[in-house]
Write a protein that holds these residues in place. Structure first.
Motif, PDB file in Angstrom:
ATOM      1  N   THR A   1      10.005  -0.417  -6.244  1.00 42.46           N
ATOM      2  CA  THR A   1      10.181   0.531  -5.142  1.00 42.46           C
ATOM      3  C   THR A   1      11.638   0.663  -4.711  1.00 42.46           C
ATOM      4  O   THR A   1      11.936   1.453  -3.820  1.00 42.46           O
ATOM      5  N   SER A  29       7.210   6.212  -5.848  1.00 41.24           N
ATOM      6  CA  SER A  29       5.916   6.387  -5.174  1.00 41.24           C
ATOM      7  C   SER A  29       4.919   7.134  -6.055  1.00 41.24           C
ATOM      8  O   SER A  29       3.716   7.042  -5.839  1.00 41.24           O
ATOM      9  N   SER A  38       0.855  -1.189   0.000  1.00 41.49           N
ATOM     10  CA  SER A  38       0.000   0.000   0.000  1.00 41.49           C
ATOM     11  C   SER A  38       0.879   1.223   0.000  1.00 41.49           C
ATOM     12  O   SER A  38       1.075   1.879   1.011  1.00 41.49           O
ATOM     13  N   TYR A  39       1.428   1.506  -1.175  1.00 41.67           N
ATOM     14  CA  TYR A  39       2.355   2.621  -1.306  1.00 41.67           C
ATOM     15  C   TYR A  39       1.595   3.951  -1.224  1.00 41.67           C
ATOM     16  O   TYR A  39       2.009   4.862  -0.534  1.00 41.67           O
ATOM     17  N   ALA A  40       0.462   4.020  -1.924  1.00 40.97           N
ATOM     18  CA  ALA A  40      -0.319   5.265  -1.948  1.00 40.97           C
ATOM     19  C   ALA A  40      -1.271   5.332  -0.751  1.00 40.97           C
ATOM     20  O   ALA A  40      -1.689   4.298  -0.217  1.00 40.97           O
ATOM     21  N   GLU A  97      -4.330   6.149  -0.884  1.00 42.34           N
ATOM     22  CA  GLU A  97      -5.588   5.525  -1.312  1.00 42.34           C
ATOM     23  C   GLU A  97      -5.541   4.012  -1.076  1.00 42.34           C
ATOM     24  O   GLU A  97      -6.541   3.402  -0.702  1.00 42.34           O
ATOM     25  N   ALA A  98      -4.383   3.416  -1.329  1.00 37.95           N
ATOM     26  CA  ALA A  98      -4.261   1.970  -1.121  1.00 37.95           C
ATOM     27  C   ALA A  98      -4.366   1.632   0.363  1.00 37.95           C
ATOM     28  O   ALA A  98      -4.973   0.630   0.752  1.00 37.95           O
ATOM     29  N   LEU A 149       3.974   3.588  -8.636  1.00 36.94           N
ATOM     30  CA  LEU A 149       3.335   2.402  -8.077  1.00 36.94           C
ATOM     31  C   LEU A 149       2.383   2.833  -6.969  1.00 36.94           C
ATOM     32  O   LEU A 149       2.810   3.453  -5.995  1.00 36.94           O
ATOM     33  N   THR A 150       1.128   2.483  -7.113  1.00 33.46           N
ATOM     34  CA  THR A 150       0.190   2.877  -6.073  1.00 33.46           C
ATOM     35  C   THR A 150      -0.282   1.664  -5.282  1.00 33.46           C
ATOM     36  O   THR A 150      -0.224   1.641  -4.071  1.00 33.46           O
ATOM     37  N   TYR A 151      -0.712   0.628  -6.011  1.00 36.38           N
ATOM     38  CA  TYR A 151      -1.254  -0.545  -5.347  1.00 36.38           C
ATOM     39  C   TYR A 151      -0.442  -1.774  -5.754  1.00 36.38           C
ATOM     40  O   TYR A 151      -0.239  -2.026  -6.936  1.00 36.38           O
ATOM     41  N   GLY A 152      -0.026  -2.551  -4.755  1.00 33.21           N
ATOM     42  CA  GLY A 152       0.579  -3.848  -5.029  1.00 33.21           C
ATOM     43  C   GLY A 152      -0.183  -4.897  -4.242  1.00 33.21           C
ATOM     44  O   GLY A 152      -0.522  -4.683  -3.079  1.00 33.21           O
TER      45      GLY A 152
END
Lengths: 414, 414
Positions: free
Chosen positions: B287, B293, A302-304, A306-307, B296-299
């Motif tokens: 990352t 950042s 969950s880098y963002a 929003e995530a 990449l938002t969601y992994g």
């Protein structure tokens, strides 16, 4: 027994590939009570023959890496034959193994690959299950000029390491005869510096007769190696564990991720991981271990923000108010991962890997780690690790895995 | 000008400290158009004198690191004086600088530190603002025996690097005089074997005068290195790219993940990643790159079937019917990741890393990769990579990142 390492490859001297072989051989040989007396790196080409001739003149064993590929700059086989005065012939078994390698993968074998089956007369072919280049072992006394054993080994670590363990170590043991009677114990510690361990126990260990002590500092890990007879090792072990036993995670060479997966799968425990600043590294380390699919079920990168909200249910208000790198968000991430996955233990990390993104209050290197346990109270730790981006990620993953391991151990006890 | 590097220190051969100096010197010298012809590592003690005598006999310049400290095993100064037949004397300026170093830090200077001010007669003292050991430069023609310049430098990188830049580089430039600086070009290719590239272009490249060609095979990547003058490099580049240009991802030494992050951030594109068999490795590689950042938002590390269903909306029926390692599930994972994240591109991987879990129809090494693009048609690839678990993960991550890169490039064009 005098051992020399000869690494070949222009890329090693140009610095485009890091030469990790010298140190790696040193570590492996040390386990056998053997030492590397000299390590030499030369570029591809004539320099190989020149340097090999010198090594063979000085040493009992020479370990050569690289230059066994199919291309024009791969001339280690030819150089070795010239130095040892041996003829090169095509080895049938090596040829069959090359053909099988390509057939299994559905590739056509290039004519250039044929030269990879050339070996000096009388040499052993060392199978390479992970690549096309077979290794070669030329025993001592095969030639008039030198009484020296020569191993030709592939350069890429994933080909070299298995071949070394399967083919080279048994031959080195036989060559060294009685030299390898000592035992070795390797204790691994997380979250301690080399100088702390050294300062804490070195003087006491020095009093034990016939005990050799080695320290190996890795990123956020220190390995202590004890070499000697069983009695000396037992005494040394007692001293080291009395001082630092609570930080020891392995006595058999296992990595931290292997110990975590072993601990969790033994107890039927499930793990979930919610990562921000480590970006998937913790999950990737856990899934490096065979059998980890029974342990790790859900991983969240969950880098963002929003995530963090959508996947883990972190409060949007808190993200805005205290920021993603905070105790509050770390706690909600771990608890959210626990809830979403149904796991027994969840760990979360959120921090500033850098080089950008730091503030006065939360400088680069700041990280919060949280551990949520089913039916338990969530713990949060704040740490600061000042190092480059990759070392930061590795250090945070090490701390997180140590927290997970201690939780798993407690769940057995509870 | 023949340059050799001599690294001293038992810890380098025991493997307790990684020897990064060889590659580092190579990179720095190449900027001056110079090469390291040989790098040697020896333990502390008499081996230093022996190896230095050999280096001095062969080379025009020898760069020695380590062994300048105050302890009993630090004997590089003495060994150098012996090899060069020079007398050691206490240098006044070096002594004052040592005293100032300790005074500034409020430490008392130990009597052992005095020997750090000893230098061969006629040598230059190289200031060390970051430690106690001054460097030493012995110019050529100072002695009858050798016409070789010798630099004695401290081992720790934070002392070595600034001293090299401030003191060694200007002297090397002066020593090398008019030697023409060569250029280097490194082309990186994904998804091609070393022998395929070699077979395709080596004969053509060999016809270009004064062009040196090197190949370096990594896991699922081959680097082609061209060294020569600008004209030769341009010709070589044209030949290599005409044959394999569609698989080239980097011409400036950047890694695949760096190129992906650069391409996506330039275009303002967002990436989502859904990983099963790679377990977070793809996200972790992305990352590793500063600035990732914004990309990449969601992994999603959806190792368990439940995670594939809950996080990515994969149909439970399909998971039961065709299994997690299937075209259907790969497609749904990528599309689910795209939808959940709102990203522009999503990549998914699902496969059997092994060693367990293979079947006759889907043997170990089987993997499905899917690429979903906002408003586009999802592509799915089936591959088989027969190699050990870690190399399998790395190869799959490489293929996935190459797919992502090509998608990003197309989105600019579209």
């Amino acid at each position: 027994m005098r051992i020399e390492v000869l690494n070949t490859g222009s890329e090693l001297l140009l610095g485009t590939t890091m030469n990790t072989h010298g140190g790696w051989f040193g570590q492996e040989l040390f386990k056998l009570g053997l030492r590397v007396q000299r390590q030499t790196t030369v570029p591809d080409g004539d320099a190989i023959r020149e340097a090999l001739a010198e090594c063979v003149g000085r040493a009992d064993v020479v370990l050569v890496t690289g230059g066994l590929g199919p291309t024009s700059d791969d001339i280690t086989r030819e150089a070795t034959a010239a130095v040892l005065g041996a003829e090169l012939i095509e080895d049938e078994a090596a040829m069959r193994s090359l053909e099988a390698y390509f057939a299994l993968r559905g590739y056509e074998m290039s004519p250039d690959n044929r030269k990879q089956a050339q070996v000096p007369v009388g040499a052993d072919v060392l199978p390479n299950p992970n690549g096309t280049a077979p290794g070669i072992y030329v025993p001592p006394r095969l030639n008039g000029a030198a009484n020296c054993a020569v191993f030709l080994l592939p350069g890429p670590p994933r080909e070299l390491y298995p071949m070394f363990h399967a083919e080279v170590m048994p031959r080195l043991k036989a060559l060294s005869g009685g030299e390898t009677a000592e035992e070795v114990l390797e204790l691994k510690f997380a979250g301690l510096g080399e100088s702390a361990i050294h300062h804490g126990v070195d003087a006491l260990l020095a009093e034990i007769p016939n005990l050799e002590v080695g320290y190996c500092a890795r990123t956020s890990e220190v390995d202590v190696r004890l070499i000697g007879n069983a009695e000396a090792i037992a005494k040394g072990r007692e001293i080291v564990l009395a001082a630092f036993g609570d930080r020891c995670f392995s006595e058999d060479g296992s990595s931290l991720e292997e110990v975590v997966v072993g601990c969790f799968s033994e107890r039927g425990l499930k793990l979930a991981i919610a990562e921000s600043c480590t970006g998937g590294l913790i999950a990737s380390r856990v899934t490096d271990v065979p059998g980890s699919s029974t342990v790790l079920t859900y991983g969240f990168v969950s880098y963002a923000n929003e995530a963090k909200r959508d996947l883990l249910g972190v409060s949007w208000d808190d993200l805005q108010r205290v920021g993603a790198v905070s105790e509050t968000v770390a706690k909600q991430m771990a608890e959210g991962a626990l809830k979403a996955s149904g796991a027994d233990v969840a760990v979360s990390v959120t921090g500033i890997a850098g080089p950008g993104g730091g503030t006065e209050e939360k400088p680069v290197g700041t990280v919060f780690l949280a551990l949520a346990i089913k039916g338990g109270v969530t713990q949060v730790r704040r740490e600061r690790y000042v190092r480059d981006r990759l070392a930061f990620k590795l250090t945070v993953s090490q701390t997180a895995l140590e927290m997970v391991l201690r939780a798993g151990e407690r769940l057995r006890r509870g």
